[in-house]
Design an enzyme around this catalytic site. Structure first.
Site, PDB file in Angstrom:
ATOM      1  CG  HIS A 107     -23.388  66.376  43.273  1.00 38.41           C
ATOM      2  ND1 HIS A 107     -23.185  67.539  42.569  1.00 38.41           N
ATOM      3  CD2 HIS A 107     -24.160  66.724  44.328  1.00 38.41           C
ATOM      4  CE1 HIS A 107     -23.791  68.542  43.180  1.00 38.41           C
ATOM      5  NE2 HIS A 107     -24.396  68.069  44.248  1.00 38.41           N
ATOM      6  CG  ASP A 112     -21.976  67.999  39.437  1.00 33.57           C
ATOM      7  OD1 ASP A 112     -22.350  66.826  39.588  1.00 33.57           O
ATOM      8  OD2 ASP A 112     -22.158  68.884  40.298  1.00 33.57           O
ATOM      9  N   GLY A 125     -28.859  70.921  48.801  1.00 33.08           N
ATOM     10  CA  GLY A 125     -30.234  70.871  48.321  1.00 33.08           C
ATOM     11  C   GLY A 125     -30.463  71.810  47.155  1.00 33.08           C
ATOM     12  CG  ASN A 126     -29.759  76.149  46.694  1.00 34.30           C
ATOM     13  OD1 ASN A 126     -29.577  76.573  47.827  1.00 34.30           O
ATOM     14  ND2 ASN A 126     -30.722  76.630  45.909  1.00 34.30           N
ATOM     15  CB  SER A 127     -26.858  70.173  44.173  1.00 35.83           C
ATOM     16  OG  SER A 127     -25.835  70.524  45.074  1.00 35.83           O
ATOM     17  N   GLY A 154      -5.463  67.332  27.914  1.00 35.95           N
ATOM     18  CA  GLY A 154      -4.645  67.249  29.116  1.00 35.95           C
ATOM     19  C   GLY A 154      -4.206  68.577  29.685  1.00 35.95           C
ATOM     20  CB  VAL A 186      -6.333  72.700  34.728  1.00 38.69           C
ATOM     21  CG1 VAL A 186      -7.359  73.493  35.537  1.00 38.69           C
ATOM     22  CG2 VAL A 186      -6.302  71.243  35.191  1.00 38.69           C
TER      23      VAL A 186
END
Length: 363
Positions: free
Chosen positions: A107, A137, A212-214, A267, A269
């Site tokens: 992201h 991510d 900002g830590n991402s 399929g 979680v």
């Protein structure tokens, strides 16, 4: 007689008394003998020695300082080069290879093709995205200019335990080289990102993370990166998440080779869960952890094979499943459209079902 004694006592009470010194400061009177005890041995003169820096640091501080000194120089600040100046953002990342390969969040790189990377020493270089995996991510940047950047070492996230010390390093709100500490609150979490995409195999921590830590590293006390900061639940304190380093290792290899991650999907979680000792003895299972099925997609491969919510997945294709990183590896591109046996525990009994993974959609 009584009257005379009464007047004598009255006169004595009115007679002025000699002032009384404080007991601590009073000297012995002339009739008593003062006794002084002298030490025959000679004592060295007393002097104050300033404490060293090491003595001022306790074990906790030393562990944090060592970890920061080991990983901190590899951490960078990332600025996407966007056309609209109002959309400028900032993220973090860290070097994982001597050739200038930077690991960060997917992201962070969205919407941009070029980036400005600022090193811990303040050097500014441009970079481009060479791999992106929104499902975890994670993304890879390649510096355009070769720099002698220190490289961070990825550790074994599966060896983490709840309560273990972790250190987050990054550039929250643009303040580079910021360090926060916390503990591992839980492992194997699943969370939907800001775009609704499910991100799996997350480490939950209370180490403070901010915008900002991402993409910054989550570091163990031994100086190894065990997670990559990815998400914060806004409005709640102590609910921060990082992608596990074991998952990152798998994704990095795929991104370097193909620019994207090819994977199958069954399929559901899921999240990592411990196997209760009593259940392990009853079923003969020796591993300590399994994959807990939290949700099954209707019409998906797992649902068609009979997998239910609450099942514990023990193995896939003969390989043990002790975490979501194991499931991720079991569902690589080789697994697509190939039936595989999955062993699970349901209501205290071992069962085997056959699941045929399908190709996971990109984007």
């Amino acid at each position: 007689m009584l009257k005379a004694r009464k007047y004598e006592m009255f006169a004595k009470a009115r007679r002025p008394k000699a002032p009384r010194g404080h007991e601590i400061l009073a000297y012995p009177d002339q009739e008593s003998e003062a006794v002084f005890v002298l030490d025959a041995g000679e004592q060295p003169p007393f002097c104050v020695v300033p404490p060293s820096n090491d003595s001022l640091l306790d074990a906790y501080s030393n562990a944090v300082v060592r970890a920061v000194e080991a990983v901190g120089p590899s951490v960078v600040r990332i600025h996407p080069m966007l056309e609209d100046p109002r959309m400028q953002g900032v993220g973090s990342g860290f070097a994982i290879a001597p050739n200038g390969l930077i690991l960060t969040n997917s992201h962070v790189v969205q919407g941009a093709s070029r980036f400005i990377v600022i090193t811990a020493e303040g050097r500014s270089v441009t970079a481009r995205c060479v791999g992106d995996d929104p499902d975890t991510d994670l993304a890879l940047l390649q510096l355009d200019q070769r720099l002698d950047l220190p490289v961070a070492r990825l550790g074994d996230s599966k060896a983490l335990r709840r309560g273990q010390l972790v250190i987050a390093i990054g550039a929250p709100l643009g303040f580079e080289a910021t360090v926060t500490t916390g503990v591992v609150s839980a492992m194997g979490r699943s969370l939907r990102g800001e775009r609704g995409r499910l991100i799996e195999d997350l480490i939950q921590t209370d180490a403070a993370l901010n915008p900002g830590n991402s993409g910054g590293p989550l570091v163990s006390s031994s100086g190894e990166v065990v997670g990559i900061a990815t998400a914060v639940i806004a409005g709640y304190q102590g609910l921060c998440f990082a992608v596990a380093s074991n998952t990152a290792s798998f994704v990095i290899a795929e991104l370097v080779a193909h620019g994207h991650v090819r994977r199958g999907s069954i399929g559901l979680v899921a999240q990592q869960a411990p196997i209760p000792p009593g259940l392990a003895r009853a079923t003969g299972v020796t591993q300590g952890y399994a994959v807990f099925v939290a949700q099954v997609d209707a019409g998906g491969p797992a649902a068609k094979a009979g997998v239910r919510e609450g099942d514990l997945l023990i193995s896939a294709g003969g390989a043990p499943l002790t975490g979501l990183d194991d499931l991720l590896r079991a569902l690589d591109h080789h697994s697509i459209d190939k039936p595989a046996p999955f062993v699970l525990i349901r209501q205290g009994k071992l069962m085997t079902v056959t699941i045929t993974p399908r190709a996971r959609k990109r984007g």
